[in-house]
Design an enzyme around this catalytic site. Structure first.
Site, short mmCIF file in Angstrom:
data_model
loop_
_atom_site.label_atom_id
_atom_site.label_comp_id
_atom_site.label_asym_id
_atom_site.label_seq_id
_atom_site.Cartn_x
_atom_site.Cartn_y
_atom_site.Cartn_z
CB CYS A 5 3.25 0.31 -6.60
SG CYS A 5 3.31 -1.45 -6.66
N GLY A 16 0.84 -1.20 0.00
CA GLY A 16 0.00 0.00 0.00
C GLY A 16 0.88 1.25 0.00
CD GLU A 24 6.95 -3.79 -2.93
OE1 GLU A 24 7.78 -4.57 -2.42
OE2 GLU A 24 7.27 -2.81 -3.60
CD GLU A 78 2.50 5.42 -5.46
OE1 GLU A 78 2.17 5.36 -4.27
OE2 GLU A 78 2.93 4.46 -6.11
N GLY A 137 2.42 2.42 5.29
CA GLY A 137 3.51 1.47 5.54
C GLY A 137 4.33 1.85 6.76
C1 UN1 Z 1 1.67 -3.23 -8.28
O1 UN1 Z 1 1.67 -2.31 -9.07
O2 UN1 Z 1 1.29 -3.07 -7.12
O3 UN1 Z 1 4.96 -5.60 -12.47
C2 UN1 Z 1 2.09 -4.60 -8.68
C3 UN1 Z 1 3.77 -5.30 -12.56
C4 UN1 Z 1 2.74 -6.27 -12.05
C5 UN1 Z 1 2.59 -6.12 -10.58
C6 UN1 Z 1 2.37 -4.71 -10.14
N1 UN1 Z 1 3.13 -7.61 -12.39
O4 UN1 Z 1 3.41 -4.24 -13.02
#
Ligand code: UN1
Length: 507
Positions: free
Chosen positions: A289, A233, A255, A390, A238
């Site tokens: 992310c 998140g 993460e 972000e 976090g």
């Molecule tokens: C995320 O954005 O939280 O590499 C995970 C990627 C995907 C996973 C993203 N396989 O963009």
């Protein structure tokens, strides 16, 4: 337009039973492409529900940890097969609850399938080490042990993939689980848990409690009988998770955010780079992310790249993700849309040049959803907030760079370190970038998204706290090494004392 769907009332899964929340209350799950569509009512969990789930997981741990790993694997293999069989239905439900387009929700389910098969395979690969002792007639080895009860807190952007990154390694290593999914995507969580149940996971081994961060997340991460927390998140939350885990020294995996960049060098294949920037920036409506929310372009190709990038972004078809011609879905909810709109204002006020999009889409077919145009800011200063923070939406900031060294400096000049990418045909530049880019994941001639399940996933700086998900790396987080010494000499042998050194032997 989608027809009204009869709302369904869902339950939590505790100790092998589908049960109502002690609160007796529910929260709504609505379709972000059409908020008139109520997908279901889900239990508003309470600290008491968390207590019950943790107690069930603690009790189940006693027997689950004794089940041979290859037997645990059989259940995971079955779960993977059920996911394969139901992929299309799971993808459609995921699009309905969080908006991303069908091609991507199929990919999300596929990622869960891949992870489940991968971790099932690890059931026959839980290797430790054996080594001679420094003493005679003594044998040394290492074995993996489960950590205990795992609290798994997951986001809405990968409603099945990310839970599978956490649940599958936890299970194959003999841990038990309390799973708290994001409140925007409880239906995908329900499907995953139901499939694990159908595959034969024993009672109490996997528990599902839906609800808010304060009522479910916090009690879980502070619970004295939970030994491990894995959280995906925001960096802001976090940090709180990390603090909550500290007093009892819980294993804590975080993460968090990203501000990923695609670098386009003067020798890049520009059309390929544009393809990458479109997919990396606007795939999943920018709500990854790993999203490429910045593009750093060499000044020699800046104008040409920008023109092509803007032209392509303007043509993207925004709409309901269930329509196969849609290329970008809505934002997940109203608050996420508001955040995007706020950042568009911030960008304008900072003096960035708005060259594509910039508006909410709210008329006609868009009237009932949280849609926003694909948006590009050009001529950005790397220190602007839109280049540092972000956004988690369809907003990309394009930054002109003078040369390779400047590009690397811009890339690394953010608090985050998840993913980065360089487009170049120069081998030297590619290898120098692989070393210099301060991110957990680096791509060459590919965008910042698209990690595969058999490689470590995670970031540095404010993105992560030193652990990795997926691949064999995940095994280290979900297990404790136990080191075992077996002395069969039948006498007291003292390490370091009875062995002496090479020099001592000569005396
Ligand atoms: C995320 O954005 O939280 O590499 C995970 C990627 C995907 C996973 C993203 N396989 O963009």
């Amino acid at each position: 337009m989608a027809t009204a769907v009869v709302p369904k009332v869902f339950k939590n899964f505790i100790n092998g039973e589908w049960v109502e929340s002690r609160s007796g209350r529910a929260f709504e799950n609505r379709n972000p492409a059409n908020h008139n569509e109520l997908i279901g009512l889900f239990p508003a969990g309470t600290p008491e529900d968390v207590d019950l789930a943790v107690e069930a997981a603690r009790e189940a741990l006693k027997s689950w940890r004794q089940v041979p790993a290859p037997k645990r694997a059989e259940i995971l293999f079955r779960a993977a097969e059920l996911l394969v069989r139901r992929k299309e239905e799971l993808a459609r439900d995921m699009t309905r609850e969080m908006g991303k387009i069908l091609a991507e929700t199929r990919g999300d389910v596929q990622e869960a399938i891949d992870m489940t098969y991968y971790m099932a395979g690890e059931g026959r690969r839980q290797f430790g080490q054996t080594t001679p002792s420094e003493l005679p007639n003594k044998f040394c080895m290492t074995v993996r042990e489960p950590v205990g009860v795992c609290g798994l807190i997951t986001p809405w952007n990968f409603p099945m993939a990310i839970p599978s990154w956490k649940i599958m390694p936890a299970l194959i290593l003999g841990n038990t689980v309390v799973f708290k999914p994001a409140t925007d995507t409880p239906l995908s969580a329900y499907h995953l848990v139901q499939i694990l149940q159908e595959a034969g996971v024993p009672r109490g081994v996997v528990n599902l409690v839906t609800g808010s961060g304060s009522q479910v997340g916090t009690p879980l991460m502070t619970h004295k009988d939970v030994q491990l927390i894995s959280f995906t998140g925001s960096t802001e939350v976090g940090r709180k998770v990390s603090e909550a885990c500290a007093p009892e020294f819980k294993h804590c995996h975080l993460e968090m955010g990203g501000k990923n960049i695609i670098l386009v060098m003067e020798d890049a294949n520009l059309d390929l780079a544009v393809d990458g920037a479109i997919w990396g920036g606007f795939g999943t409506t920018g709500q990854r992310c790993t999203a490429a929310s910045r593009v750093g372009v060499h000044k020699k190709v800046y104008k040409e790249f920008l023109e092509k990038f803007v032209e392509r972004a303007k043509k993207l078809k925004v709409g309901d993700g269930l329509d196969p011609t849609t290329e970008m879905g809505p934002c997940v909810n109203e608050s996420q849309l508001r955040t995007v709109m706020e950042y568009v204002e911030i960008g304008k006020n900072e003096g960035a040049r708005l060259v594509a999009g910039g508006h909410r889409l709210e008329h006609g077919a868009y009237a009932k959803g949280w849609f926003h145009e694909p948006t590009i800011f050009a001529d950005c200063d790397p220190k602007m907030r839109i280049c540092q923070e972000e956004i988690f939406g369809p907003v990309v900031s394009v930054i002109p760079v003078d040369n390779f060294d400047h590009a690397i400096e811009v890339a690394n000049g953010v608090p985050y370190g998840l993913s980065s990418s360089i487009y170049t045909r120069d081998l030297q530049k590619a290898f120098r970038a692989m070393r210099a880019l301060e991110t957990g994941i680096v791509y060459v001639n590919a965008p910042t998204i698209g990690a595969e399940t058999h490689l470590p996933f995670g970031g540095i700086k404010h993105t992560g706290n030193g652990h990795r998900e997926a691949s064999v790396a995940a095994l280290d987080f979900y297990s404790e090494w136990k080191t075992i010494y077996v002395d069969y000499s039948d006498r007291l042998q003292r390490a370091q004392i009875d062995t002496g050194s090479f020099g001592a032997l000569k005396e």
